[in-house]
Design a protein around this motif. Structure first.
Motif, PDB file in Angstrom:
ATOM      1  N   UNK A   1     -19.811 -56.751  17.466  1.00  0.00           N
ATOM      2  CA  UNK A   1     -18.590 -56.699  18.021  1.00  0.00           C
ATOM      3  C   UNK A   1     -18.541 -57.145  19.633  1.00  0.00           C
ATOM      4  N   UNK A   2     -19.683 -56.786  20.361  1.00  0.00           N
ATOM      5  CA  UNK A   2     -19.483 -57.353  21.757  1.00  0.00           C
ATOM      6  C   UNK A   2     -19.715 -58.779  21.712  1.00  0.00           C
TER       7      UNK A   2
ATOM      8  N   UNK B   1     -20.251 -43.235  17.341  1.00  0.00           N
ATOM      9  CA  UNK B   1     -19.091 -43.862  18.051  1.00  0.00           C
ATOM     10  C   UNK B   1     -18.704 -42.683  19.070  1.00  0.00           C
ATOM     11  N   UNK B   2     -18.818 -41.456  18.727  1.00  0.00           N
ATOM     12  CA  UNK B   2     -18.400 -40.595  19.734  1.00  0.00           C
ATOM     13  C   UNK B   2     -19.235 -40.601  21.033  1.00  0.00           C
ATOM     14  N   UNK B   3     -20.488 -40.653  20.845  1.00  0.00           N
ATOM     15  CA  UNK B   3     -21.518 -40.896  21.723  1.00  0.00           C
ATOM     16  C   UNK B   3     -21.359 -42.034  22.738  1.00  0.00           C
ATOM     17  N   UNK B   4     -20.985 -43.189  22.090  1.00  0.00           N
ATOM     18  CA  UNK B   4     -20.668 -44.327  22.801  1.00  0.00           C
ATOM     19  C   UNK B   4     -19.409 -44.306  23.550  1.00  0.00           C
ATOM     20  N   UNK B   5     -18.377 -43.653  23.155  1.00  0.00           N
ATOM     21  CA  UNK B   5     -17.126 -43.310  24.190  1.00  0.00           C
ATOM     22  C   UNK B   5     -17.598 -42.338  25.169  1.00  0.00           C
ATOM     23  N   UNK B   6     -18.417 -41.471  25.002  1.00  0.00           N
ATOM     24  CA  UNK B   6     -18.761 -40.456  26.014  1.00  0.00           C
ATOM     25  C   UNK B   6     -19.597 -41.123  27.001  1.00  0.00           C
ATOM     26  N   UNK B   7     -20.509 -42.111  26.863  1.00  0.00           N
ATOM     27  CA  UNK B   7     -21.098 -42.592  27.594  1.00  0.00           C
ATOM     28  C   UNK B   7     -20.449 -43.601  28.577  1.00  0.00           C
ATOM     29  N   UNK B   8     -19.456 -44.232  27.834  1.00  0.00           N
ATOM     30  CA  UNK B   8     -18.572 -45.154  28.475  1.00  0.00           C
ATOM     31  C   UNK B   8     -17.449 -44.226  29.774  1.00  0.00           C
ATOM     32  N   UNK B   9     -17.434 -43.244  29.100  1.00  0.00           N
ATOM     33  CA  UNK B   9     -16.358 -42.395  30.133  1.00  0.00           C
ATOM     34  C   UNK B   9     -17.104 -41.536  31.138  1.00  0.00           C
TER      35      UNK B   9
ATOM     36  N   UNK C   1     -14.443 -49.775  31.569  1.00  0.00           N
ATOM     37  CA  UNK C   1     -14.057 -48.755  30.774  1.00  0.00           C
ATOM     38  C   UNK C   1     -13.220 -49.409  29.772  1.00  0.00           C
ATOM     39  N   UNK C   2     -12.067 -50.155  29.854  1.00  0.00           N
ATOM     40  CA  UNK C   2     -11.489 -51.015  28.979  1.00  0.00           C
ATOM     41  C   UNK C   2     -12.375 -51.662  28.123  1.00  0.00           C
ATOM     42  N   UNK C   3     -13.216 -52.727  28.613  1.00  0.00           N
ATOM     43  CA  UNK C   3     -14.143 -53.601  27.736  1.00  0.00           C
ATOM     44  C   UNK C   3     -14.987 -52.539  26.786  1.00  0.00           C
ATOM     45  N   UNK C   4     -15.369 -51.465  27.154  1.00  0.00           N
ATOM     46  CA  UNK C   4     -16.319 -50.570  26.298  1.00  0.00           C
ATOM     47  C   UNK C   4     -15.481 -49.986  25.268  1.00  0.00           C
TER      48      UNK C   4
ATOM     49  N   UNK D   1     -13.888 -52.307  17.925  1.00  0.00           N
ATOM     50  CA  UNK D   1     -14.167 -53.454  17.088  1.00  0.00           C
ATOM     51  C   UNK D   1     -15.359 -53.038  16.301  1.00  0.00           C
ATOM     52  N   UNK D   2     -16.205 -52.180  16.841  1.00  0.00           N
ATOM     53  CA  UNK D   2     -17.395 -51.694  16.125  1.00  0.00           C
ATOM     54  C   UNK D   2     -16.855 -50.695  14.945  1.00  0.00           C
ATOM     55  N   UNK D   3     -16.086 -49.868  15.311  1.00  0.00           N
ATOM     56  CA  UNK D   3     -15.446 -48.981  14.273  1.00  0.00           C
ATOM     57  C   UNK D   3     -14.742 -49.615  13.243  1.00  0.00           C
ATOM     58  N   UNK D   4     -13.876 -50.729  13.563  1.00  0.00           N
ATOM     59  CA  UNK D   4     -13.195 -51.690  12.622  1.00  0.00           C
ATOM     60  C   UNK D   4     -14.141 -52.381  11.689  1.00  0.00           C
ATOM     61  N   UNK D   5     -15.208 -52.753  12.214  1.00  0.00           N
ATOM     62  CA  UNK D   5     -16.228 -53.449  11.296  1.00  0.00           C
ATOM     63  C   UNK D   5     -16.890 -52.520  10.509  1.00  0.00           C
ATOM     64  N   UNK D   6     -17.415 -51.198  10.946  1.00  0.00           N
ATOM     65  CA  UNK D   6     -17.807 -50.499  10.168  1.00  0.00           C
ATOM     66  C   UNK D   6     -16.861 -49.565   9.143  1.00  0.00           C
ATOM     67  N   UNK D   7     -15.805 -49.488   9.232  1.00  0.00           N
ATOM     68  CA  UNK D   7     -14.940 -49.096   8.362  1.00  0.00           C
ATOM     69  C   UNK D   7     -14.654 -50.085   7.245  1.00  0.00           C
ATOM     70  N   UNK D   8     -14.928 -51.213   7.171  1.00  0.00           N
ATOM     71  CA  UNK D   8     -14.925 -52.069   6.209  1.00  0.00           C
ATOM     72  C   UNK D   8     -16.052 -51.871   5.102  1.00  0.00           C
ATOM     73  N   UNK D   9     -17.070 -51.310   5.676  1.00  0.00           N
ATOM     74  CA  UNK D   9     -18.029 -50.948   4.640  1.00  0.00           C
ATOM     75  C   UNK D   9     -18.365 -49.403   4.569  1.00  0.00           C
TER      76      UNK D   9
END
Length: 205
Positions: A86-87, A147-155, A169-172, A178-186
Motif C-alpha cells: 500500500x505504501x 490495523x488499530x495498532x498502526x493507527x495508534x502509532x500514527x496518532x 498523520x494524513x499520509x499514515x 489502503x492496507x485495509x482496503x487490500x486486506x478486505x479483498x481477501x
C-alpha cells in the motif's frame, strides 16, 4: 519421573513449515499448511494403530504449539506485506502525478511482485486432528488488532510533535486505509475502517 518435551524444532512438519515462512512471499506460501497433514496421519496412527491416547495427547499439544507459532508469524508477514504494498502504491502514484505520468499502481504491483499470500488466504478452513479451524476468522482478528495498532502509532507520533506533523498523520492514515482496503479483498470479514477510525478518534477525544 520427568519427561523432556519433544522440541518442535526437531519436528519435520514444523521444519518444513518454518522453511516456507522464512521464504516469505514465495511460490511455496500457498502450501504453508501442507506439512501439517503429517500430524493428522500421526494422530490417526496413535489412536487406531497403536491405540495410545497419551501419544495422541502429545501430538495434539505439539500441533497447538506449532499452529500458534505459525499464526503469529503469518499474521505479521501478511500485514507487513500489504502495508508495504500500500505504501509503495501511494508513493508511486504521488510521483506519477507529479511527473504527469499514468497511475503508478501497476508499477508498484510489479515492484512488489506476485502476492502469494492471496492464494493461501483463499483457504478458509483447515482440518487438524479432527478439528475444523477457521483460518480466515483468526487472521481477521489479528488484522483488526494490527490495523488499530498502526493507527495508534500514527496518532501517538502526531501527538508528540507540533501541528506541522498533520501531513505525516494524513499520509499514515492513507497508507493504513489502503492496507485495509487490500486486506478486505481477501479477508472480507475484517472490521470496517471507518468504524476503527471512529473508535480511535473517541479514544483521543
Amino acid at each position: 519421573c520427568q519427561r523432556v518435551q519433544f522440541p518442535i524444532s526437531m519436528s519435520l512438519p514444523w521444519m518444513l513449515t518454518e522453511h516456507v515462512l522464512q521464504m516469505r512471499n514465495r511460490p511455496l506460501m500457498p502450501f504453508l499448511f501442507a506439512p501439517m497433514d503429517v500430524y493428522n496421519d500421526a494422530g490417526m496412527a496413535s489412536l487406531f494403530v497403536h491405540k495410545q491416547q497419551y501419544l495422541f495427547t502429545e501430538i495434539e499439544a505439539e500441533v497447538n504449539l506449532c499452529f500458534d507459532q505459525i499464526l503469529y508469524s503469518l499474521s505479521e508477514q501478511i500485514f507487513t506485506h500489504f502495508k508495504s504494498r500500500a505504501s509503495l502504491m501511494l508513493l508511486h502514484t504521488k510521483r506519477s502525478v507529479q511527473d504527469g505520468e499514468a497511475s503508478g499502481d501497476k508499477i508498484a504491483a510489479q515492484a512488489m511482485g506476485k502476492n502469494w499470500y492471496q492464494a493461501l488466504l483463499s483457504h478458509h478452513h483447515l482440518q487438524l486432528l479432527g478439528r475444523s479451524i477457521d483460518l480466515s476468522r483468526l487472521l481477521c482478528q489479528r488484522m483488526n488488532n494490527m490495523l488499530r495498532r498502526s493507527l495508534d502509532l500514527a496518532i501517538a507520533r502526531f501527538e508528540s510533535k507540533d501541528l506541522t506533523a498533520v501531513l505525516e498523520l494524513q499520509s499514515a492514515f492513507r497508507a493504513t486505509r489502503l492496507t485495509h482496503q487490500m486486506l478486505a479483498e481477501v479477508l472480507p470479514d475484517i472490521d470496517a475502517f471507518d468504524a476503527i477510525v471512529i473508535e480511535k478518534n473517541e479514544n483521543v477525544s
